[in-house]
Design a protein around this motif. Structure first.
Motif, short mmCIF file in Angstrom:
data_model
loop_
_atom_site.label_atom_id
_atom_site.label_comp_id
_atom_site.label_asym_id
_atom_site.label_seq_id
_atom_site.Cartn_x
_atom_site.Cartn_y
_atom_site.Cartn_z
N LEU A 116 56.55 33.96 -0.91
CA LEU A 116 56.81 35.38 -1.11
C LEU A 116 56.23 36.19 0.03
CD1 LEU A 116 55.95 35.56 -4.90
CD2 LEU A 116 58.21 35.43 -3.87
N PRO A 117 56.86 37.32 0.34
CA PRO A 117 56.31 38.16 1.41
C PRO A 117 54.98 38.77 0.98
CG PRO A 117 58.25 39.18 0.41
CD PRO A 117 58.09 37.83 -0.22
N PRO A 118 54.13 39.08 1.95
CA PRO A 118 52.85 39.71 1.64
C PRO A 118 53.07 41.16 1.20
CG PRO A 118 53.15 39.59 4.00
CD PRO A 118 54.31 38.86 3.38
N SER A 119 52.08 41.73 0.56
CA SER A 119 52.18 43.13 0.17
C SER A 119 51.94 44.02 1.38
CB SER A 119 51.17 43.44 -0.94
OG SER A 119 49.87 43.20 -0.47
N GLY A 120 52.44 45.21 1.31
CA GLY A 120 52.24 46.15 2.41
C GLY A 120 53.19 45.89 3.56
N ASN A 121 52.76 46.26 4.74
CA ASN A 121 53.60 46.17 5.92
C ASN A 121 53.25 44.98 6.80
OD1 ASN A 121 55.04 48.47 5.25
ND2 ASN A 121 53.53 49.81 6.21
N GLN A 122 52.62 43.97 6.24
CA GLN A 122 52.26 42.79 7.03
C GLN A 122 53.50 42.02 7.43
OE1 GLN A 122 49.73 40.62 4.38
NE2 GLN A 122 47.99 41.98 4.68
N GLN A 123 53.40 41.35 8.57
CA GLN A 123 54.49 40.52 9.06
C GLN A 123 54.61 39.25 8.21
OE1 GLN A 123 56.70 41.07 11.36
NE2 GLN A 123 55.85 42.89 12.30
N LEU A 124 55.84 38.77 8.04
CA LEU A 124 56.06 37.50 7.36
C LEU A 124 55.57 36.36 8.24
CD1 LEU A 124 59.70 37.90 5.99
CD2 LEU A 124 57.56 38.34 4.79
N ASN A 125 54.95 35.36 7.62
CA ASN A 125 54.58 34.18 8.40
C ASN A 125 55.79 33.24 8.48
OD1 ASN A 125 54.61 32.41 6.11
ND2 ASN A 125 52.47 32.86 5.66
N PHE A 126 55.66 32.16 9.20
CA PHE A 126 56.76 31.22 9.39
C PHE A 126 57.33 30.73 8.06
CE2 PHE A 126 58.25 26.86 9.49
CZ PHE A 126 59.26 26.94 10.41
N CYS A 127 56.46 30.31 7.15
CA CYS A 127 56.92 29.76 5.87
C CYS A 127 57.64 30.81 5.03
CB CYS A 127 55.74 29.18 5.09
SG CYS A 127 54.96 27.76 5.90
#
Length: 148
Positions: A116-127
């Motif tokens: 799942l994507p992180p909360s907020g405006n953080q960038q998605l990681n590779f996975c």
């Protein structure tokens, strides 16, 4: 899967099912008393699994063991679908042909929170990017969804 089973039971059509980090027993897609109705009524059930998922590797079996004592159920012996991928219930109940399994390579080191994507405006990681791509391909009925 329980929600989908209930939806099918009241007449909804569920075409594509995408399971990521599935915390259900790995044999439950093949077992007739579990989710066979939902599996049979869909065109495809796509399962994304990771052997690097620490939650499903360690905590899921511990939870199943704790559940065994009040219920004395064989269900306590299962591993998590999102850890191992689907397995047959027995020789008479194999993995249904519409179940598609995509294991994530161990070298990607994708853990339970990496679907799942992180909360907020953080960038998605590779996975997270790869899981998003996989889910999109499943929902759009791509015949061979891929990871990454």
């Amino acid at each position: 899967m329980q929600t989908i089973t209930k939806m099918v039971g009241i007449g909804y059509n569920v075409d594509q099912i995408c399971l990521m980090a599935g915390a259900i027993n790995n044999y439950s897609l093949a077992r007739s008393r579990d989710y066979k109705t939902a599996v049979k009524s869909s065109t495809r059930v796509a399962v994304l699994s990771s052997n690097e998922d620490k939650v499903l590797k360690y905590l899921y079996p511990a939870g199943n063991l704790l559940q065994y004592f009040p219920y004395f159920s064989r269900d306590a012996i299962g591993r998590a679908l999102g850890y191992t991928g689907p397995v047959p219930w027995n020789k008479n109940n194999p993995i249904p042909p519409n179940v598609f399994h995509q294991p994530i390579a161990d070298t990607f080191n994708c853990n339970h929170s990496d679907y799942l994507p992180p909360s907020g405006n953080q960038q998605l990681n590779f996975c997270q990017n790869a899981a998003t791509k996989f889910a999109s391909e499943v929902i759009n009925a791509n015949p061979k969804p891929s990871y990454p």
